[in-house]
Design an enzyme around this catalytic site. Structure first.
Site, PDB file in Angstrom:
ATOM      1  CB  ALA A   1      -0.918   0.012   1.220  1.00  0.00           C
ATOM      2  CB  SER A   2       1.011   4.296   0.379  1.00  0.00           C
ATOM      3  OG  SER A   2       1.421   5.633   0.231  1.00  0.00           O
ATOM      4  CB  SER A   3       5.817   3.667   0.716  1.00  0.00           C
ATOM      5  OG  SER A   3       7.176   3.313   0.567  1.00  0.00           O
TER       6      SER A   3
ATOM      7  CG  PHE B   1      -3.946  -2.223  -2.295  1.00  0.00           C
ATOM      8  CD1 PHE B   1      -5.322  -2.359  -2.408  1.00  0.00           C
ATOM      9  CD2 PHE B   1      -3.162  -3.370  -2.217  1.00  0.00           C
ATOM     10  CE1 PHE B   1      -5.917  -3.612  -2.444  1.00  0.00           C
ATOM     11  CE2 PHE B   1      -3.753  -4.632  -2.240  1.00  0.00           C
ATOM     12  CZ  PHE B   1      -5.133  -4.753  -2.355  1.00  0.00           C
TER      13      PHE B   1
ATOM     14  CG  MET C   1       4.727   4.274  -4.699  1.00  0.00           C
ATOM     15  SD  MET C   1       5.326   5.755  -3.831  1.00  0.00           S
ATOM     16  CE  MET C   1       3.766   6.633  -3.556  1.00  0.00           C
TER      17      MET C   1
END
Length: 456
Positions: A151-153, A175, A156
């Site tokens: 998720a997020s970082s 996500f 990425m």
């Protein structure tokens, strides 16, 4: 008196028997001790200074799949373990989950530095690969079923891991992420603000970023599932389209979805399937959601996309391969692999004129290698077998474009059904993933159909 004592003794015995029976029922009804999250130290090369936590369910399969699950900025591995549903799904389906903890600014995974954008760069991706290799070796994890999510970082980094090590990861679920190479440098990445500088590139540009990370790789490419909330104010919702551009282009697909539906209220799902009908890219838009994914039930959808629930997508048949194309079927190493009936050598002298080019990309205790066979003779090769001997303790675990077997240090790679022919002056290639310890020295020589080849 004797009669009274006998009656009392019988009563006491009856009470004791009942108590024993009750204890037995209570003990047998008590569930087995639950699995726990465990920190692993000394898991291998760790240039990113990450911490590793692993969850091995009591119901783990004999050769369990591996899911690398990565937290948001400011988070930790244990926090992602307790706040998501991946561990409970592991209990149900028998896979292992790796929960790494980041150490860079605000506990974000490094996907902005120059080192994070190249294979073997001395930062977080190498540390994460060490964790995967550790689970494969220590827990007999299945190298053909390795997946990434976050998720997020962590999302990425999911994009980055699939781009940097596509032969390792079979699929990912990101996500609230951004495309691989979104951030050109550390200054462009602001985890405290709206991280959305990555709009405006073409699908070809995004796809080239992935392909350029592995110029010798010919596939198959990992499948990708993408999620984003339409009201995300931390990582802009527009990044979802950039990710879709990147992965549809990598898979050679149109940006027009093959299907669009609403699997549940507020979810819009777009699917991008290949000619065989296998979904290669899947994008979920969650109406009104902010920077708060995955929500309840979403992890289960990701695990199903990975094919770990028994109801995931079926692999597509292998298409015909040209020099610029690659099979989409999952690579495999089969102890009984053998050339197809039509692939038997047709000329006993055809292997005398050949050249083998061997290129390896190493990290920690693992590596991938790309092997190119060039027919330098005047007669076509119809059916090929390449053999070599390892100078060290290298062990092949996975392969593509060839059936590979290993006995001790001796390795044999045979053509598969779609690539038996090498015309005079032409070439073909295959690749594999392997583990090692110590030094990873290249083989001293190769033979094609029993005859020695030049190397270079």
């Amino acid at each position: 008196m004797k009669r009274l004592l006998a009656v009392l003794a019988g009563a006491v015995a009856a009470v004791l028997c009942a108590a024993v029976a009750l204890v037995s029922v209570l003990v047998s009804a008590h569930p087995a001790a639950a699995a726990t999250l465990t920190e692993v130290t000394n898991f291998g090369a760790n240039p990113g200074n990450l911490r590793m936590y692993v969850y091995v369910p009591n119901s783990a399969q004999q050769n369990p799949p591996i899911v690398l699950a990565m937290h948001t900025c400011g988070g930790t591995g244990p926090g992602f373990y307790s706040s998501t549903e991946f561990a409970s799904l592991a209990d149900r389906y028998g896979f292992i989950v790796i929960y790494p903890s980041a150490s860079k600014k605000m506990n974000c995974f490094d996907n902005w530095s120059d080192a994070s954008k190249v294979r073997g760069g001395q930062t977080d991706p190498v540390s994460l690969m060490s964790m995967v290799t550790y689970v494969e070796q220590q827990y007999h994890g299945d190298p053909n079923r390795v997946f990434a999510t976050g998720a997020s970082s962590g999302a990425m980094m999911t994009n980055a891991m699939l781009a940097l090590y596509p032969e390792v990861f079979k699929a990912g679920a990101a996500f609230m992420g951004v495309p691989f190479t979104c951030f050109p440098n550390e200054a462009a990445y602001n985890p405290a603000g709206n991280s959305s500088p990555c709009v405006g590139k073409t699908a070809q540009q995004w796809g080239d970023a992935v392909r350029n990370a592995n110029p010798g790789y010919r596939g198959p490419w990992p499948r990708m599932q993408l999620w984003h909330g339409t009201s995300d104010t931390v990582v802009n919702y527009a990044e979802l389209e950039e990710e879709v551009k990147q992965w549809t282009n990598v898979h050679g697909l149109s940006q027009t979805p093959t299907t669009t539906d609403t699997p549940q209220s507020g979810w819009t799902r777009r699917r991008y399937a290949d000619a065989s009908g296998t979904v290669r890219v899947e994008a979920y838009s969650i109406q009104g959601a902010g920077h708060s994914l995955p929500m309840s039930g979403m992890a289960a959808v990701a695990i199903q996309f990975f094919g770990l629930t028994g109801s995931g997508p079926s692999p597509s048949p292998s298409p015909t391969v040209s020099p610029s194309a690659s099979p989409s079927a999952s690579p495999s190493v089969s102890p009984s692999a053998s050339p197809s009936p039509s692939a038997s050598p047709s000329n006993p002298q055809q292997g005398a004129s050949c050249r083998i080019t061997y290129r390896a990309n190493s990290w920690n205790n693992g590596f991938t290698a790309d092997v190119t066979i060039t027919n330098t003779g005047t007669a076509p090769v119809n059916g090929w077998t390449v053999t070599w001997t390892w100078p060290g303790n290298q062990q092949v675990t996975n392969a593509w474009n060839a059936g590979v077997t290993q006995s001790g240090a001796q390795v044999t790679a045979r053509n598969v059904s779609y690539n038996p022919a090498i015309p005079a002056g032409g070439s073909t290639s295959f690749g594999f993933q392997a583990s090692y310890s110590g030094s990873n020295t290249a083989p001293a020589g190769f033979a094609l159909n029993g005859a020695a080849c030049t190397t270079g």
